[in-house]
Scaffold this motif. Structure first.
Motif, short mmCIF file in Angstrom:
data_model
loop_
_atom_site.label_atom_id
_atom_site.label_comp_id
_atom_site.label_asym_id
_atom_site.label_seq_id
_atom_site.Cartn_x
_atom_site.Cartn_y
_atom_site.Cartn_z
N HIS A 190 2.97 10.17 -16.44
CA HIS A 190 1.52 10.03 -16.38
C HIS A 190 1.06 8.85 -15.55
O HIS A 190 0.13 8.96 -14.76
CB HIS A 190 0.93 9.91 -17.79
CG HIS A 190 1.13 11.13 -18.62
ND1 HIS A 190 1.44 11.08 -19.96
CD2 HIS A 190 1.06 12.44 -18.32
CE1 HIS A 190 1.55 12.30 -20.44
NE2 HIS A 190 1.33 13.15 -19.46
N CYS A 191 1.65 7.70 -15.75
CA CYS A 191 1.17 6.48 -15.09
C CYS A 191 2.36 5.59 -14.77
O CYS A 191 2.75 4.74 -15.58
CB CYS A 191 0.18 5.76 -15.98
SG CYS A 191 -0.56 4.31 -15.21
N THR B 71 2.60 10.51 -8.15
CA THR B 71 3.18 10.40 -9.50
C THR B 71 3.95 11.69 -9.82
O THR B 71 3.42 12.78 -9.64
CB THR B 71 2.07 10.20 -10.55
OG1 THR B 71 1.37 9.01 -10.25
CG2 THR B 71 2.66 10.12 -11.95
N PRO B 72 5.20 11.59 -10.30
CA PRO B 72 5.94 12.80 -10.70
C PRO B 72 5.21 13.53 -11.82
O PRO B 72 4.58 12.91 -12.69
CB PRO B 72 7.29 12.24 -11.20
CG PRO B 72 7.38 10.86 -10.63
CD PRO B 72 5.99 10.36 -10.49
N LYS C 111 0.82 -1.20 0.00
CA LYS C 111 0.00 0.00 0.00
C LYS C 111 0.86 1.26 0.00
O LYS C 111 0.53 2.25 -0.65
CB LYS C 111 -0.93 0.01 1.20
CG LYS C 111 -1.91 1.18 1.21
CD LYS C 111 -2.84 1.13 2.40
CE LYS C 111 -3.87 2.26 2.33
NZ LYS C 111 -3.24 3.60 2.25
N ALA C 112 1.97 1.22 0.74
CA ALA C 112 2.85 2.38 0.81
C ALA C 112 3.43 2.73 -0.57
O ALA C 112 3.53 3.90 -0.94
CB ALA C 112 3.97 2.15 1.81
N LEU C 113 3.78 1.69 -1.35
CA LEU C 113 4.28 1.94 -2.70
C LEU C 113 3.16 2.49 -3.58
O LEU C 113 3.36 3.42 -4.36
CB LEU C 113 4.84 0.64 -3.29
CG LEU C 113 6.17 0.15 -2.73
CD1 LEU C 113 6.46 -1.28 -3.19
CD2 LEU C 113 7.30 1.08 -3.14
N GLY D 17 4.49 16.33 -18.94
CA GLY D 17 4.82 14.98 -19.39
C GLY D 17 4.80 14.85 -20.90
O GLY D 17 5.74 14.32 -21.51
N HIS D 18 3.75 15.35 -21.53
CA HIS D 18 3.68 15.28 -22.99
C HIS D 18 4.76 16.16 -23.64
O HIS D 18 5.40 15.74 -24.62
CB HIS D 18 2.30 15.71 -23.49
CG HIS D 18 1.29 14.61 -23.48
ND1 HIS D 18 0.28 14.54 -22.57
CD2 HIS D 18 1.17 13.51 -24.27
CE1 HIS D 18 -0.44 13.45 -22.81
NE2 HIS D 18 0.08 12.82 -23.83
N LEU D 19 4.95 17.36 -23.12
CA LEU D 19 5.95 18.25 -23.71
C LEU D 19 7.34 17.64 -23.59
O LEU D 19 8.15 17.74 -24.52
CB LEU D 19 5.89 19.63 -23.04
CG LEU D 19 4.60 20.42 -23.28
CD1 LEU D 19 4.65 21.75 -22.54
CD2 LEU D 19 4.35 20.65 -24.77
#
Length: 366
Positions: free
Chosen positions: A79-80, A74-75, A67-69, A139-141
């Motif tokens: 995105h995922c 998310t940076p 659960k901790a992980l 993220g996309h850029l």
């Protein structure tokens, strides 16, 4: 002389990514090896040429080991990327191992911003396939910046104003890429082949393979709004249990002759999936576009661009009343269908392959 391969990553949600890669790969020079990395190799059963297929683990929905992980934030540049997921580590590890082993001339990514960053970290030149939507996040850029170029499988007339000029200058626009090559028939030829009436207005509703199905309830309202017409629905529908069936509303289910039904139709109602849009453009039919929900508002953005250039009528939601449907259908019938037709390019896949080959040669000229 041995040539460096071109590698492709195919996201496995829906069939569009795989179909696009197969269409492009057909035109890659035969002496250029191809490697395809995907979690669904079965989607490439009809691959038109020899290629190495590398199976990736399906990491979508895979759990973290604690659960901790799982709870780690998310940076913003990604995105995922949940922590402690075995399938994700194996997925990215196999990609990295493959890139190291085959040393590709290009890695064509359809699609993933994270994998574009991984490719750059691996010192492998990447090309990302463009999609519409709000991609202004970091993220996309970062993914765009990490690539040596972008490939847009659509006409630059429907590019978004929000797409940065620096990225647009590094983008190759193929024109509208349709992966379907079935012959186009006249309206009456198609209707005779399908045993459909010649004297009724016919509307074709298309549900794409990437979503949960077209909602059935608003289609029953459409059938009542145009009782003299025939409504045909291709693909899955979603029922809530309260709908009433009507004699002029017919479900076709999944069909393998969609082009024939497109040719037989007087108008088309569909979402804004890439290939769906270009199939309708190829058949040159008036298009009522009702986008499905997608990440980054991809379909809403594409539908807005189609409406801006007069190629479709764009509705954010399904009409909920008979007058709403009648207005939407009248607007659709008033479209100049040649405007949508100009957004399809029969040679788009060939142009994409030629550009990729030229980039591979340019980048490795020395």
């Amino acid at each position: 002389m041995n040539q460096k391969p071109i590698a492709f990553f195919a996201h496995h949600q829906g069939r569009g990514h795989a179909n696009r890669i197969m269409a492009i790969s057909k035109h890659i020079p035969p002496e250029r090896p191809i490697t395809i990395l995907t979690a669904k190799p079965g989607q490439f059963e009809s691959l038109p040429r020899e290629a190495e297929l590398v199976r990736l683990p399906d990491m979508i929905g895979a759990p973290s080991r604690s659960k901790a992980l799982h709870d780690q934030a998310t940076p913003s540049v990604l995105h995922c990327v949940p922590l402690g997921v075995d399938e994700m580590r194996d997925h990215m590890g196999i990609i990295a191992q493959t890139l190291r082993a085959i040393d590709p001339a290009l890695f064509v990514i359809d699609v993933s911003a994270e994998i574009a960053l991984l490719s750059r970290i691996m010192s492998v030149p990447a090309v990302t396939i463009r999609m519409h939507g709000d991609r202004s996040d970091i993220g996309h850029l970062a993914g765009y910046e990490a690539c040596v170029g972008m490939l847009a499988p659509f006409d630059d007339a429907i590019e978004q104003d929000s797409y940065p000029d620096w990225a647009r200058s590094r983008t190759f626009y193929t024109g509208g890429l349709c992966t379907t090559k079935d012959p186009i028939l006249t309206r009456d030829e198609a209707r005779k082949r399908l045993d459909l009436p010649l004297d009724k207005p016919i509307t074709l509703v298309i549900a794409g393979g990437g979503g949960s199905g077209t909602p059935y309830a608003p289609l029953t309202v459409a059938a009542r709004a145009e009782p003299e017409g025939l409504w045909l629905v291709a693909g899955p529908v979603h029922r809530e249990g309260h709908e009433t069936d009507f004699g002029n509303l017919r479900e076709l289910g999944w069909i393998d002759n969609l082009t024939e039904f497109l040719c037989a139709a007087d108008r088309v109602v569909a979402s804004a999936g890439d290939n769906t849009v270009h199939e309708i453009a190829r058949a040159a039919k008036p298009f009522l576009c009702i986008p499905e929900w997608r990440y980054f508002d991809e379909q809403q953005a594409k539908a807005a661009e189609l409406a801006r250039v007069g190629a479709a009528i764009h509705l954010n939601t399904w009409p909920a009343s008979i007058p709403d449907w009648q207005r939407a259908l009248a607007d659709t019938d008033g479209l100049d269908d040649s405007r949508l037709a100009t957004l399809h390019d029969e040679e788009a896949a060939q142009k994409a392959a030629q550009w990729l080959e030229s980039e591979a040669r340019r980048l490795w000229a020395n």
